[in-house]
Scaffold this motif. Structure first.
Motif, PDB file in Angstrom:
ATOM      1  N   THR A 293       0.840  -1.212   0.000  1.00 48.30           N
ATOM      2  CA  THR A 293       0.000   0.000   0.000  1.00 48.30           C
ATOM      3  C   THR A 293       0.869   1.254   0.000  1.00 48.30           C
ATOM      4  O   THR A 293       0.636   2.196  -0.761  1.00 48.30           O
TER       5      THR A 293
ATOM      6  N   THR B 260       3.980   1.545  -0.948  1.00 46.37           N
ATOM      7  CA  THR B 260       4.731   1.641  -2.206  1.00 46.37           C
ATOM      8  C   THR B 260       3.867   2.242  -3.311  1.00 46.37           C
ATOM      9  O   THR B 260       4.331   3.087  -4.092  1.00 46.37           O
ATOM     10  N   ILE B 261       2.610   1.818  -3.385  1.00 50.74           N
ATOM     11  CA  ILE B 261       1.695   2.363  -4.399  1.00 50.74           C
ATOM     12  C   ILE B 261       1.474   3.859  -4.172  1.00 50.74           C
ATOM     13  O   ILE B 261       1.465   4.659  -5.114  1.00 50.74           O
TER      14      ILE B 261
ATOM     15  N   LEU C 123       4.446   5.765  -5.366  1.00 51.96           N
ATOM     16  CA  LEU C 123       4.461   5.821  -6.826  1.00 51.96           C
ATOM     17  C   LEU C 123       3.520   6.913  -7.333  1.00 51.96           C
ATOM     18  O   LEU C 123       3.865   7.686  -8.244  1.00 51.96           O
TER      19      LEU C 123
ATOM     20  N   PHE D 144      -7.143   4.499  -8.559  1.00 47.25           N
ATOM     21  CA  PHE D 144      -6.598   3.358  -7.817  1.00 47.25           C
ATOM     22  C   PHE D 144      -7.559   2.832  -6.751  1.00 47.25           C
ATOM     23  O   PHE D 144      -7.259   1.850  -6.090  1.00 47.25           O
TER      24      PHE D 144
ATOM     25  N   LEU E  36      -6.640  -1.122  -6.234  1.00 41.82           N
ATOM     26  CA  LEU E  36      -5.371  -1.392  -5.555  1.00 41.82           C
ATOM     27  C   LEU E  36      -5.287  -0.728  -4.186  1.00 41.82           C
ATOM     28  O   LEU E  36      -4.466  -1.106  -3.353  1.00 41.82           O
ATOM     29  N   LEU E  37      -6.118   0.288  -3.954  1.00 41.09           N
ATOM     30  CA  LEU E  37      -6.130   0.983  -2.666  1.00 41.09           C
ATOM     31  C   LEU E  37      -7.553   1.012  -2.119  1.00 41.09           C
ATOM     32  O   LEU E  37      -8.508   1.090  -2.885  1.00 41.09           O
TER      33      LEU E  37
END
Length: 697
Positions: free
Chosen positions: A15, A17-18, A21, A48, A55-56
């Motif tokens: 989480t 790391t995303i 980014l 996201f 992803l989140l």
């Protein structure tokens, strides 16, 4: 996509790391298409989130923690960035405009809420959301050189009134919503809030000043102390049942005077704007439900339009009231209106608090997102249009015959104790030397300036040590310093300039340079360029940054590709005519005079600027440099260009200038995200000799 999600492990590291980014890549992309980076973070949250890639998740514990820290940090920085000095200068008028720009939007917003049957409590909260404002366009008025105009000063000072009052109403409304309303409970809440505010504002201020006095230059501990203060204030806010953002904002005001304009404040805002505040805006995007947002824009479009229009109308009425009360002209009135339009920091944080308390609906949340997008785009555009017409303060153009008059950094007279003579006014240039390959150029440039002033140079070598004076590393550093000093004295004799060498032992190189400059009553620090190559330098600033922050006198940073004596043609970009740029022009003129060279002043103007506006600027600049134009050849060049940094680089290369002289400027937005200034972008792209002149703080 589902297969991809099964491969990616569900862990806080993934989480985080995303999020990194997103923060790293998205804002620059949106800034390239002329949209605020904050908007990009909101969009990334949608992409996201659950309605996008999935992803989140807004309910993820890691996301919630980082978002809460970001929300606290956002309001803390909003309080920290309010210029209390400017507020005190025009306290009465700032309070007056603060009341106007709070009351009118509050009335309009409350009316909108009541019209849509939201109840009195929710309606008052909506009104308070519209009453605050974020100084998103501050970099624009700063760049235009009109920060000193009274209308701008008053608008900046009014931020204290609007944000504080809006957050207090938020605390009261949520408290009323959370329990049975009674006059007694309201009185208890107000009394506890008053006591809490006094403890934070006065207690934190006094304790902070005492702690900073005792710790001296221990910036790491001071940084941790400020972090502890803001989170302690937020915990205290929870104990008396008010939102944590109220405590964070009050903590920002409390430590404002404590940290001042120094390296600790720079570190605080850097950490927040780089990591935590962007996480908060991404989390706001995660909360946006696309279907609900679309429904709001269709079924609840009247509510959205009413809130947006109500904000514009309420702020305009406040500006008109100030125009009438304070006898401002229309340009000042419209500048105050445009500066007070953007709704970002306090508005978003307070809206989220209202939604989570169940006081505001999702429709209001979506409408506020639209409001943020509309005002964050319209506010800066309108500010640039109206503030550009403000009259800047008149600047004296009395000719300066020597460099000491030009770069004098202490305007006030200093009273020295009886029996102590005023320090010698001999012009002295401190030249820190460390790199043998650049030492000769630095000594030569220092000699040129010292000769013009009949002054002297002070070659300085700082040997770094801590407690033990018998360390082998210190012996080696002193031996290396002796070699550099010997070489500096040899160059000084060849150039026929008086030199006084110094080897100093200090635990910090930047502080050693600044302290030596102060002890020797130096007029200028002349340094070589130090590139940012390490992670530590990126996080906590390099040597140049730290000397800029701590020095008592101007600092000239040079990156020379040729000997100073070979420099003939000098380019100085001029955006606005103010005292700082006049100092740089005269500094460059003296250098050009000593080398029998020429000086070109470049003004990059907007494509929309009229010929009349350009001519007015040229005439004003011509009048400014008239006192020194008889000594050297001065050319004024104007250029239409979209990107000022590209224009400077293009001109320097096309006309083969030997040297480009720039001023050091640091800019921030009140929302927390740093904005790269023209100077930074120019230095990255320029392949010419450069002098960067910075003023002391």
């Amino acid at each position: 996509m589902e297969n991809l999600l099964t491969i990616i492990p569900d862990s806080p590291i993934v989480t985080f790391t995303i999020l990194l980014l997103i923060i790293l890549t998205v804002p620059p992309i949106f800034e390239k298409i002329k949209l605020p980076g904050l908007v990009g973070l909101l969009v990334a949250g949608v992409v996201f989130g659950n309605d996008g890639l999935g992803l989140l998740n807004a309910e993820n514990e890691s996301v919630k923690l980082l978002a809460d820290i970001g929300k606290i940090y956002l309001m803390f920085v909003a309080g920290l960035e309010i210029d209390l000095v400017d507020f005190r200068k025009s306290r009465n008028r700032a309070l007056g405009f603060g009341v106007f720009t709070f009351i009118f939007p509050l009335i309009v917003g409350t009316g909108v809420g009541l019209f849509f049957d939201m109840g009195l409590n929710a309606s008052v909260l909506i009104g308070s959301l519209l009453a605050s404002h974020t100084l998103l366009a501050y970099p624009i008025v700063n760049g235009l050189g009109v920060v000193g105009n009274e209308a701008v000063v008053v608008t900046i000072g009014a931020t204290i009134v609007t944000d504080t009052a809006a957050l207090l109403i938020l605390a009261i409304c949520i408290s009323i919503h959370g329990g049975d309303f009674s006059l007694g409970s309201l009185i208890v809440q107000l009394v506890s809030l008053g006591i809490y505010s006094l403890v934070v504002l006065y207690g934190f201020d006094r304790v902070g000043k005492e702690y900073f006095r005792r710790t001296g230059d221990e910036q790491s501990n001071q940084f941790l102390f400020v972090l502890f203060a803001v989170f302690l204030a937020s915990v205290g806010a929870q104990l008396i049942n008010i939102d944590i953002i109220v405590g964070a904002f009050l903590a920002g005001l409390a430590v404002n005077d404590v940290v001042g304009e120094g390296p600790v404040k720079e570190k605080i805002e850097f950490v927040g704007s780089t990591l935590f505040i962007p996480c908060f805006f991404v989390s706001m995007g995660l909360l946006l439900n696309i279907s609900s947002f679309a429904t709001t824009l269709t079924n609840d479009l009247p509510l959205t339009v009413a809130i947006v229009v109500g904000l514009f109308v309420g702020k305009f009425l406040a500006a008109i009231a100030s125009k009438v009360s304070f006898k401002y002209n229309w340009d000042q009135c419209l500048t105050m209106w445009s500066l007070s339009l953007p709704q970002v920091a306090a508005t978003l944080a307070a809206t989220l608090a209202g939604v989570r308390a169940g006081l505001l609906s999702e429709s209001v949340f979506n409408a506020v997102i639209v409001l943020m997008l509309a005002t964050s785009l319209a506010g800066p555009i309108l500010t640039k249009k109206f503030a550009g017409k403000l009259k800047t303060a008149q600047i004296a153009t009395t000719p300066a015959t020597n460099l000491e008059d030009i770069i004098e950094a202490t305007p006030e007279k200093i009273a020295y104790p009886e029996g102590h003579d005023k320090p010698n006014n001999l012009f002295k240039v401190i030249i820190p030397i460390h790199n043998p390959s650049t030492e000769k150029f630095l000594i030569e440039m220092g000699a040129i300036l010292a000769k013009h002033e009949a002054g002297m140079i002070i070659p300085l070598c700082v040997a770094k040590a801590h407690i033990h004076m018998d360390e082998p590393e210190l012996n080696f550093a002193i031996a290396q310093g002796d070699k550099l000093i010997s070489r500096a004295m040899k160059y000084s004799q060849e150039l026929n300039v008086t030199a006084k060498p110094i080897i100093r032992i200090d635990d910090d190189v930047a502080q050693g340079i600044s302290r030596s400059a102060r002890e020797n009553d130096a007029s200028l620090i002349l340094m070589g360029w130090t590139p940012i190559t390490t992670i530590q330098a990126r996080l906590f600033g390099n040597l140049i940054d730290n000397v800029f922050w701590s020095s008592h006198c101007p600092v000239a940073v040079v990156n020379l590709l040729d000997e100073p004596s070979n420099i003939r043609s000098i380019l100085v970009p001029v955006k606005n005519i103010d005292l700082k740029i006049i100092k740089i022009i005269r500094f460059a003129a003296i250098f050009a005079e000593m080398n029998q060279g020429s000086l070109t002043l470049l003004h990059v103007h907007d494509r929309k600027a009229t010929r009349n506006e350009i001519n007015l600027f040229q005439n004003a600049l011509q009048e400014t440099v008239a006192p020194i134009s008889h000594k050297i050849d001065i050319t004024i060049k104007t250029l239409r260009y979209q990107d000022p940094a590209e224009a400077i680089v293009h001109t320097a290369n096309k006309y083969d200038f030997d040297l480009v002289m720039l001023r050091s400027v640091r800019r921030r937005t009140a929302g927390g995200l740093a904005v790269s200034d023209v100077t930074t972008q120019t230095i990255k792209k320029l392949k010419r000799s450069v002098i960067l002149l910075g003023e002391p703080h």
